[in-house]
Design an enzyme around this catalytic site. Sequence first.
Site, PDB file in Angstrom:
ATOM      1  N   GLU A 111       2.711  -5.062   8.104  1.00 48.98           N
ATOM      2  CA  GLU A 111       1.656  -4.130   8.510  1.00 48.98           C
ATOM      3  C   GLU A 111       1.620  -3.886  10.016  1.00 48.98           C
ATOM      4  O   GLU A 111       1.319  -2.771  10.469  1.00 48.98           O
ATOM      5  CB  GLU A 111       0.284  -4.651   8.052  1.00 48.98           C
ATOM      6  CG  GLU A 111       0.025  -4.530   6.559  1.00 48.98           C
ATOM      7  CD  GLU A 111       0.485  -5.750   5.775  1.00 48.98           C
ATOM      8  OE1 GLU A 111       0.055  -5.916   4.620  1.00 48.98           O
ATOM      9  OE2 GLU A 111       1.296  -6.536   6.322  1.00 48.98           O
ATOM     10  N   ALA A 131       0.824  -1.203   0.000  1.00 48.18           N
ATOM     11  CA  ALA A 131       0.000   0.000   0.000  1.00 48.18           C
ATOM     12  C   ALA A 131       0.859   1.254   0.000  1.00 48.18           C
ATOM     13  O   ALA A 131       1.941   1.298   0.586  1.00 48.18           O
ATOM     14  CB  ALA A 131      -0.911   0.014   1.225  1.00 48.18           C
TER      15      ALA A 131
END
Length: 222
Positions: free
Chosen positions: A129, A61
């Site tokens: 993450e 991302a």
Amino acid sequence: MIELSLDGSVATLTLNRPPANAFSREGLLQLRDTVRQLEANPAVRALVITGTGPKFFSAGADLNTFASGDKAAALDMISAFGQAFETLANTPLVTVAALNGYAMGGGLECALACDIRIAEGHAQMALPEASVGLLPGGTGSQTLAWLVGEGWAKRMILTGERVDAQTALRIGLVEEVVETGAARDAAIAAGRGLGLHHHARRAHPDQCACGGWGGPSTSHAT
């Protein structure tokens, strides 16, 4: 960020968003729509996904999306990841990820949504993450455990540990390791061979999801 080329029955989708081929929301939706368009083309039997450049498949991302703290924008991004990778995981096309470098976070989740993963020797893979207060949102928490087992999945998700190509091969995260620069051609060759059996997948779309082939369904991923 999506570049598409066709070579006979094999389509190659290249992630092209320098410097690290990070996903934007728009890029994820473009990936989703491209897979759907290819499904409608009866001449296409297999799809190869790779990254542009010698270093990154995809860094995942674009973290600028989350930097503002806007919860609505973050939820939109997570939804786009789910839509893109569920579409990829559920396609009747044979899918092969050619890992030409780092596959991090959503980049690794993209590869996990494919049927086969071929990594170059210098590739590194991780789900980092947790280090920024997030969890994988693109179906990776389901598909990773299916491939490598619960122990390695927890190790990678909770600690963000990176694995190199040889470790990935040993634990079942990738199916083949090739020399630097060779993943794309190896993936196209694999897609061409595996695509010969795509008719069964088109004939039985209810079995095209991971759940239909022995793994977890991604239809309710968050």
